[in-house]
Design a protein around this motif. Structure first.
Motif, PDB file in Angstrom:
ATOM      1  N   ARG A   1     -71.098 -24.789 -64.114  1.00 15.46           N
ATOM      2  CA  ARG A   1     -71.139 -23.650 -65.231  1.00 15.46           C
ATOM      3  C   ARG A   1     -71.593 -24.034 -66.378  1.00 15.46           C
ATOM      4  O   ARG A   1     -71.913 -23.415 -67.166  1.00 15.46           O
ATOM      5  N   PHE A   2     -70.953 -25.353 -66.774  1.00 12.44           N
ATOM      6  CA  PHE A   2     -71.039 -25.882 -68.169  1.00 12.44           C
ATOM      7  C   PHE A   2     -71.919 -26.827 -68.188  1.00 12.44           C
ATOM      8  O   PHE A   2     -72.025 -27.816 -67.460  1.00 12.44           O
ATOM      9  N   THR A   3     -72.562 -27.208 -69.254  1.00 16.69           N
ATOM     10  CA  THR A   3     -73.536 -28.091 -69.539  1.00 16.69           C
ATOM     11  C   THR A   3     -73.141 -28.786 -71.122  1.00 16.69           C
ATOM     12  O   THR A   3     -73.329 -28.211 -71.972  1.00 16.69           O
ATOM     13  N   ILE A   4     -73.079 -30.020 -70.795  1.00 17.29           N
ATOM     14  CA  ILE A   4     -72.752 -30.798 -72.043  1.00 17.29           C
ATOM     15  C   ILE A   4     -74.161 -31.576 -72.504  1.00 17.29           C
ATOM     16  O   ILE A   4     -74.889 -32.061 -71.737  1.00 17.29           O
ATOM     17  N   SER A   5     -74.626 -31.477 -73.881  1.00 18.03           N
ATOM     18  CA  SER A   5     -75.823 -32.008 -74.377  1.00 18.03           C
ATOM     19  C   SER A   5     -75.315 -32.586 -75.772  1.00 18.03           C
ATOM     20  O   SER A   5     -74.426 -32.177 -76.370  1.00 18.03           O
ATOM     21  N   ARG A   6     -76.440 -33.422 -76.199  1.00 20.85           N
ATOM     22  CA  ARG A   6     -76.225 -33.928 -77.709  1.00 20.85           C
ATOM     23  C   ARG A   6     -77.661 -33.884 -78.322  1.00 20.85           C
ATOM     24  O   ARG A   6     -78.695 -34.299 -77.634  1.00 20.85           O
TER      25      ARG A   6
ATOM     26  N   GLN B   1     -66.425 -11.247 -72.432  1.00 17.53           N
ATOM     27  CA  GLN B   1     -66.233 -10.918 -71.062  1.00 17.53           C
ATOM     28  C   GLN B   1     -66.198 -11.943 -70.056  1.00 17.53           C
ATOM     29  O   GLN B   1     -67.337 -12.794 -70.188  1.00 17.53           O
ATOM     30  N   ALA B   2     -65.661 -11.753 -68.985  1.00 19.26           N
ATOM     31  CA  ALA B   2     -65.990 -12.707 -67.908  1.00 19.26           C
ATOM     32  C   ALA B   2     -67.238 -12.428 -67.266  1.00 19.26           C
ATOM     33  O   ALA B   2     -67.772 -11.295 -67.310  1.00 19.26           O
ATOM     34  N   GLY B   3     -67.910 -13.943 -66.944  1.00 24.21           N
ATOM     35  CA  GLY B   3     -69.240 -13.623 -66.586  1.00 24.21           C
ATOM     36  C   GLY B   3     -70.306 -13.909 -67.564  1.00 24.21           C
ATOM     37  O   GLY B   3     -71.369 -14.054 -67.419  1.00 24.21           O
ATOM     38  N   GLY B   4     -69.609 -13.886 -68.888  1.00 24.14           N
ATOM     39  CA  GLY B   4     -70.736 -14.223 -69.967  1.00 24.14           C
ATOM     40  C   GLY B   4     -70.854 -15.634 -70.411  1.00 24.14           C
ATOM     41  O   GLY B   4     -70.323 -16.478 -69.635  1.00 24.14           O
ATOM     42  N   SER B   5     -71.662 -15.835 -71.273  1.00 23.36           N
ATOM     43  CA  SER B   5     -71.587 -17.441 -71.825  1.00 23.36           C
ATOM     44  C   SER B   5     -71.293 -17.456 -73.387  1.00 23.36           C
ATOM     45  O   SER B   5     -71.428 -16.314 -74.373  1.00 23.36           O
ATOM     46  N   LEU B   6     -71.028 -18.599 -73.694  1.00 20.71           N
ATOM     47  CA  LEU B   6     -71.060 -19.027 -74.973  1.00 20.71           C
ATOM     48  C   LEU B   6     -71.393 -20.556 -75.167  1.00 20.71           C
ATOM     49  O   LEU B   6     -71.531 -21.280 -74.025  1.00 20.71           O
ATOM     50  N   ARG B   7     -71.980 -20.787 -76.319  1.00 18.55           N
ATOM     51  CA  ARG B   7     -72.337 -22.178 -76.676  1.00 18.55           C
ATOM     52  C   ARG B   7     -71.548 -22.822 -77.789  1.00 18.55           C
ATOM     53  O   ARG B   7     -71.619 -22.055 -78.948  1.00 18.55           O
ATOM     54  N   LEU B   8     -70.800 -23.889 -77.523  1.00 18.89           N
ATOM     55  CA  LEU B   8     -70.045 -24.509 -78.596  1.00 18.89           C
ATOM     56  C   LEU B   8     -70.925 -25.429 -79.270  1.00 18.89           C
ATOM     57  O   LEU B   8     -71.781 -26.395 -78.763  1.00 18.89           O
ATOM     58  N   SER B   9     -70.612 -25.645 -80.572  1.00 23.67           N
ATOM     59  CA  SER B   9     -71.066 -26.924 -81.314  1.00 23.67           C
ATOM     60  C   SER B   9     -70.240 -27.794 -81.723  1.00 23.67           C
ATOM     61  O   SER B   9     -69.099 -27.429 -82.052  1.00 23.67           O
TER      62      SER B   9
ATOM     63  N   LEU C   1     -73.003 -32.270 -81.031  1.00 23.77           N
ATOM     64  CA  LEU C   1     -72.841 -32.212 -79.784  1.00 23.77           C
ATOM     65  C   LEU C   1     -72.781 -30.706 -79.247  1.00 23.77           C
ATOM     66  O   LEU C   1     -72.223 -30.074 -79.950  1.00 23.77           O
ATOM     67  N   TYR C   2     -73.049 -30.500 -78.106  1.00 22.77           N
ATOM     68  CA  TYR C   2     -72.890 -29.045 -77.664  1.00 22.77           C
ATOM     69  C   TYR C   2     -72.294 -28.912 -76.170  1.00 22.77           C
ATOM     70  O   TYR C   2     -72.384 -29.731 -75.541  1.00 22.77           O
ATOM     71  N   LEU C   3     -71.865 -27.481 -75.912  1.00 21.03           N
ATOM     72  CA  LEU C   3     -71.072 -27.167 -74.631  1.00 21.03           C
ATOM     73  C   LEU C   3     -71.746 -25.882 -74.263  1.00 21.03           C
ATOM     74  O   LEU C   3     -71.197 -24.986 -75.073  1.00 21.03           O
ATOM     75  N   GLN C   4     -72.599 -25.611 -73.412  1.00 21.66           N
ATOM     76  CA  GLN C   4     -73.152 -24.656 -72.980  1.00 21.66           C
ATOM     77  C   GLN C   4     -72.337 -23.917 -71.909  1.00 21.66           C
ATOM     78  O   GLN C   4     -72.055 -24.893 -70.705  1.00 21.66           O
TER      79      GLN C   4
ATOM     80  N   ALA D   1     -65.828 -32.150 -70.230  1.00 24.64           N
ATOM     81  CA  ALA D   1     -67.018 -32.851 -70.043  1.00 24.64           C
ATOM     82  C   ALA D   1     -67.167 -34.027 -71.014  1.00 24.64           C
ATOM     83  O   ALA D   1     -66.593 -33.975 -72.179  1.00 24.64           O
ATOM     84  N   ALA D   2     -67.866 -34.884 -70.640  1.00 22.65           N
ATOM     85  CA  ALA D   2     -68.334 -35.874 -71.597  1.00 22.65           C
ATOM     86  C   ALA D   2     -69.743 -36.511 -71.268  1.00 22.65           C
ATOM     87  O   ALA D   2     -70.435 -36.266 -70.476  1.00 22.65           O
ATOM     88  N   ILE D   3     -70.384 -37.200 -72.493  1.00 23.10           N
ATOM     89  CA  ILE D   3     -71.771 -37.690 -72.244  1.00 23.10           C
ATOM     90  C   ILE D   3     -71.627 -39.173 -72.910  1.00 23.10           C
ATOM     91  O   ILE D   3     -70.997 -39.481 -74.009  1.00 23.10           O
TER      92      ILE D   3
END
Length: 124
Positions: free
Chosen positions: A67-72, A13-21, A79-82, A49-51
């Motif tokens: 709103r989004f955070t890229i990390s590795r 739902q709008a306002g929610g969160s997901l983390r991609l790997s 690689l992640y995308l919060q 996004a890039a890292i």
């Protein structure tokens, strides 16, 4: 042969969160810059996004900044995308990709390997 496999997409739902790997194999993961892109139906693929290789430098599209955070995690070759505060306009297939250098990291054509994508759907 380089392989990139994304996971973590889904319906939220709008306002929610997901983390991609994005799990990488086939090259020395820690030597290369990584990026996330997305493509909505009927639209061109766009930079998200890039890292850089170490994780010390990151860059975001204005639409996701804050709103989004890229990390590795180079030890896990992942690689992640919060993604927080998701909006319906974030709905798209999300792709990870890799390239040799951190230059022009927003430019789709400069990436040489791509994953198959994972669907993110944000309902209003």
């Amino acid at each position: 042969q380089v392989q990139l496999v994304e996971s973590g997409g889904g319906l939220v739902q709008a306002g929610g969160s997901l983390r991609l790997s994005c799990a990488a194999s086939g090259r020395t993961f820690s030597n290369y810059a990584m990026g996330w892109f997305r493509q909505a139906p009927g639209k061109d693929r766009e930079f998200v996004a890039a890292i850089n290789w170490s994780g010390g430098n990151t860059f975001y599209a204005d639409s996701v900044k804050g709103r989004f955070t890229i990390s590795r995690d180079n030890a896990k070759n992942t690689l992640y995308l919060q993604m927080n505060s998701l909006k319906p306009e974030d709905t798209a297939v999300y792709y990870c990709a890799t390239k040799a250098s951190y230059s022009n990291i927003y430019r789709t054509r400069d990436y040489d390997y791509w994953g198959q994508g994972t669907q993110v759907t944000v309902s209003s």
